[in-house]
Design an enzyme around this catalytic site. Structure first.
Site, PDB file in Angstrom:
ATOM      1  N   ASP A   1      -2.600  -3.921 -18.726  1.00  0.00           N
ATOM      2  CA  ASP A   1      -1.579  -2.864 -18.758  1.00  0.00           C
ATOM      3  C   ASP A   1      -1.510  -2.156 -20.116  1.00  0.00           C
ATOM      4  O   ASP A   1      -0.415  -1.863 -20.624  1.00  0.00           O
ATOM      5  CB  ASP A   1      -0.192  -3.440 -18.385  1.00  0.00           C
ATOM      6  CG  ASP A   1      -0.184  -4.058 -16.998  1.00  0.00           C
ATOM      7  OD1 ASP A   1      -0.917  -3.549 -16.128  1.00  0.00           O
ATOM      8  OD2 ASP A   1       0.535  -5.042 -16.777  1.00  0.00           O
TER       9      ASP A   1
ATOM     10  N   GLY B   1       0.795  -1.231   0.000  1.00  0.00           N
ATOM     11  CA  GLY B   1       0.000   0.000   0.000  1.00  0.00           C
ATOM     12  C   GLY B   1       0.821   1.271   0.000  1.00  0.00           C
ATOM     13  O   GLY B   1       0.333   2.327   0.408  1.00  0.00           O
ATOM     14  N   SER B   2       2.061   1.201  -0.514  1.00  0.00           N
ATOM     15  CA  SER B   2       2.865   2.434  -0.477  1.00  0.00           C
ATOM     16  C   SER B   2       2.310   3.475  -1.448  1.00  0.00           C
ATOM     17  O   SER B   2       2.263   4.674  -1.126  1.00  0.00           O
ATOM     18  CB  SER B   2       4.336   2.132  -0.753  1.00  0.00           C
ATOM     19  OG  SER B   2       4.557   1.824  -2.100  1.00  0.00           O
ATOM     20  N   ASN B   3       1.861   3.043  -2.627  1.00  0.00           N
ATOM     21  CA  ASN B   3       1.220   4.009  -3.539  1.00  0.00           C
ATOM     22  C   ASN B   3      -0.102   4.513  -2.971  1.00  0.00           C
ATOM     23  O   ASN B   3      -0.451   5.684  -3.141  1.00  0.00           O
ATOM     24  CB  ASN B   3       1.000   3.376  -4.918  1.00  0.00           C
ATOM     25  CG  ASN B   3       2.260   3.395  -5.754  1.00  0.00           C
ATOM     26  OD1 ASN B   3       2.713   4.454  -6.166  1.00  0.00           O
ATOM     27  ND2 ASN B   3       2.847   2.223  -5.983  1.00  0.00           N
TER      28      ASN B   3
ATOM     29  N   GLU C   1       7.187   6.440  -8.536  1.00  0.00           N
ATOM     30  CA  GLU C   1       5.749   6.130  -8.496  1.00  0.00           C
ATOM     31  C   GLU C   1       5.031   7.033  -7.506  1.00  0.00           C
ATOM     32  O   GLU C   1       3.945   7.554  -7.773  1.00  0.00           O
ATOM     33  CB  GLU C   1       5.530   4.660  -8.097  1.00  0.00           C
ATOM     34  CG  GLU C   1       6.043   3.667  -9.118  1.00  0.00           C
ATOM     35  CD  GLU C   1       5.707   2.219  -8.761  1.00  0.00           C
ATOM     36  OE1 GLU C   1       4.609   1.960  -8.232  1.00  0.00           O
ATOM     37  OE2 GLU C   1       6.549   1.344  -9.004  1.00  0.00           O
TER      38      GLU C   1
ATOM     39  N   LEU D   1      -8.903  -7.710 -13.353  1.00  0.00           N
ATOM     40  CA  LEU D   1     -10.353  -7.505 -13.311  1.00  0.00           C
ATOM     41  C   LEU D   1     -10.992  -7.962 -14.620  1.00  0.00           C
ATOM     42  O   LEU D   1     -10.388  -7.880 -15.693  1.00  0.00           O
ATOM     43  CB  LEU D   1     -10.654  -6.028 -13.067  1.00  0.00           C
ATOM     44  CG  LEU D   1     -10.246  -5.533 -11.673  1.00  0.00           C
ATOM     45  CD1 LEU D   1     -10.141  -4.017 -11.645  1.00  0.00           C
ATOM     46  CD2 LEU D   1     -11.218  -6.041 -10.613  1.00  0.00           C
TER      47      LEU D   1
ATOM     48  N   HIS E   1       1.744   1.200 -13.101  1.00  0.00           N
ATOM     49  CA  HIS E   1       2.464  -0.023 -13.459  1.00  0.00           C
ATOM     50  C   HIS E   1       3.964   0.261 -13.414  1.00  0.00           C
ATOM     51  O   HIS E   1       4.409   1.295 -13.920  1.00  0.00           O
ATOM     52  CB  HIS E   1       2.056  -0.462 -14.868  1.00  0.00           C
ATOM     53  CG  HIS E   1       2.707  -1.745 -15.278  1.00  0.00           C
ATOM     54  ND1 HIS E   1       2.329  -2.966 -14.756  1.00  0.00           N
ATOM     55  CD2 HIS E   1       3.727  -1.997 -16.132  1.00  0.00           C
ATOM     56  CE1 HIS E   1       3.094  -3.905 -15.281  1.00  0.00           C
ATOM     57  NE2 HIS E   1       3.960  -3.353 -16.111  1.00  0.00           N
TER      58      HIS E   1
ATOM     59  N   ASN F   1      -4.492   3.031 -13.204  1.00  0.00           N
ATOM     60  CA  ASN F   1      -3.540   2.067 -12.643  1.00  0.00           C
ATOM     61  C   ASN F   1      -2.143   2.658 -12.706  1.00  0.00           C
ATOM     62  O   ASN F   1      -1.837   3.464 -13.592  1.00  0.00           O
ATOM     63  CB  ASN F   1      -3.570   0.775 -13.469  1.00  0.00           C
ATOM     64  CG  ASN F   1      -2.630  -0.289 -12.929  1.00  0.00           C
ATOM     65  OD1 ASN F   1      -2.538  -0.494 -11.718  1.00  0.00           O
ATOM     66  ND2 ASN F   1      -1.924  -0.981 -13.815  1.00  0.00           N
TER      67      ASN F   1
HETATM   68  C1  GAR Z   1       4.505  -1.104  -7.133  1.00  0.00           C
HETATM   69  O1  GAR Z   1       5.725  -1.057  -7.837  1.00  0.00           O
HETATM   70  C2  GAR Z   1       3.358  -1.065  -8.113  1.00  0.00           C
HETATM   71  O2  GAR Z   1       3.600  -0.285  -9.252  1.00  0.00           O
HETATM   72  C3  GAR Z   1       3.236  -2.515  -8.462  1.00  0.00           C
HETATM   73  O3  GAR Z   1       3.338  -3.175  -7.237  1.00  0.00           O
HETATM   74  C4  GAR Z   1       4.336  -2.477  -6.462  1.00  0.00           C
HETATM   75  C5  GAR Z   1       3.923  -2.392  -5.007  1.00  0.00           C
HETATM   76  O4  GAR Z   1       2.900  -1.415  -4.879  1.00  0.00           O
HETATM   77  N1  GAR Z   1       2.012  -2.798  -9.129  1.00  0.00           N
HETATM   78  C6  GAR Z   1       1.901  -3.738 -10.058  1.00  0.00           C
HETATM   79  O5  GAR Z   1       2.811  -4.457 -10.396  1.00  0.00           O
HETATM   80  C7  GAR Z   1       0.519  -3.865 -10.673  1.00  0.00           C
HETATM   81  N2  GAR Z   1       0.573  -4.612 -11.854  1.00  0.00           N
HETATM   82  P1  GAR Z   1       2.490  -0.798  -3.469  1.00  0.00           P
HETATM   83  O6  GAR Z   1       3.754  -0.559  -2.684  1.00  0.00           O
HETATM   84  O7  GAR Z   1       1.738   0.439  -3.781  1.00  0.00           O
HETATM   85  O8  GAR Z   1       1.620  -1.873  -2.787  1.00  0.00           O
END
Ligand code: GAR
Length: 194
Positions: A144, A11-13, A173, A92, A108, A106
């Protein structure tokens, strides 16, 4: 505008979006949904005072439509206008995406159209690319592949491995996604008020 964030992991994003949507920002995160109870982001959202729910795909599998109906119920119950996928690792279905087309984004961790799917950083290193990065895009019914809204870049260093590269991309990101979401909501709000 009411925003929901869908997560599967740390959940960092998600946190970068929650922390940006304050004050005069026209969006507010009203709901976090996780497709797994294991996502560390759930407790982080709750600690920020955000309603966070698990719709556990494992308990619905293989009934995808029941899983997506429950996602939809939650989104409607919280009057959500925009969905942001943030580290959401579930693909989805077409009906769900069609219902949200134009209102689902999204992030990516690659410079799309390169490296759709998983393992993006190792693939960029293996290809001897000199640049990597991240992409914010609209979600369409192909993995994607939706319209690209913005990208963030990092140089791939000689000693990089997938982990070191991922950590530098993640910094980008966290800068890029809030900025794109802010502009996206601002543009919709401006159009609606004309
Ligand atoms: C991030 O690099 C995000 O871009 C990627 O998961 C990582 C962890 O995200 N997402 C994907 O690969 C989706 N296809 P988070 O730290 O926000 O949970």
């Amino acid at each position: 505008m009411n925003v929901a964030i869908l997560i599967s992991g740390s959940g960092s994003n998600m946190l970068s979006l929650i922390d940006d949507m304050t004050g005069s920002h026209p969006g507010r995160v009203m709901l976090v949904l996780s497709n797994t109870p294991k996502a560390a982001g759930i407790s982080k959202a709750i600690a920020r005072g955000i309603t966070a729910k698990v719709v556990d795909y494992q308990t619905y599998k293989p009934n995808i439509s029941a899983f997506e109906s429950e996602l939809q119920n939650q989104l409607e119950a919280h009057k959500i206008d925009l969905i942001c996928l943030a580290g959401f690792l579930h693909i989805l279905g077409s009906n769900f995406i069609a219902a949200w087309e134009g209102r689902i984004l999204n992030i990516h961790p690659s410079l799309l159209p390169k490296y759709k799917g998983l393992d993006t950083h190792q693939r960029a290193i293996d290809a001897k690319d000199d640049k990597a990065g991240c992409t914010v895009h609209e979600v369409v019914n192909e993995l994607d592949s939706g319209p690209i809204l913005a990208q963030g870049y990092v140089n791939i260093l000689r000693n990089d491995d997938a982990l070191s590269l991922a950590s530098r991309v993640l910094v980008q990101e966290h800068l890029l996604y809030p900025k794109v979401v802010r502009d996206f909501i601002h543009n919709i709000s401006t159009k609606n008020s004309q």
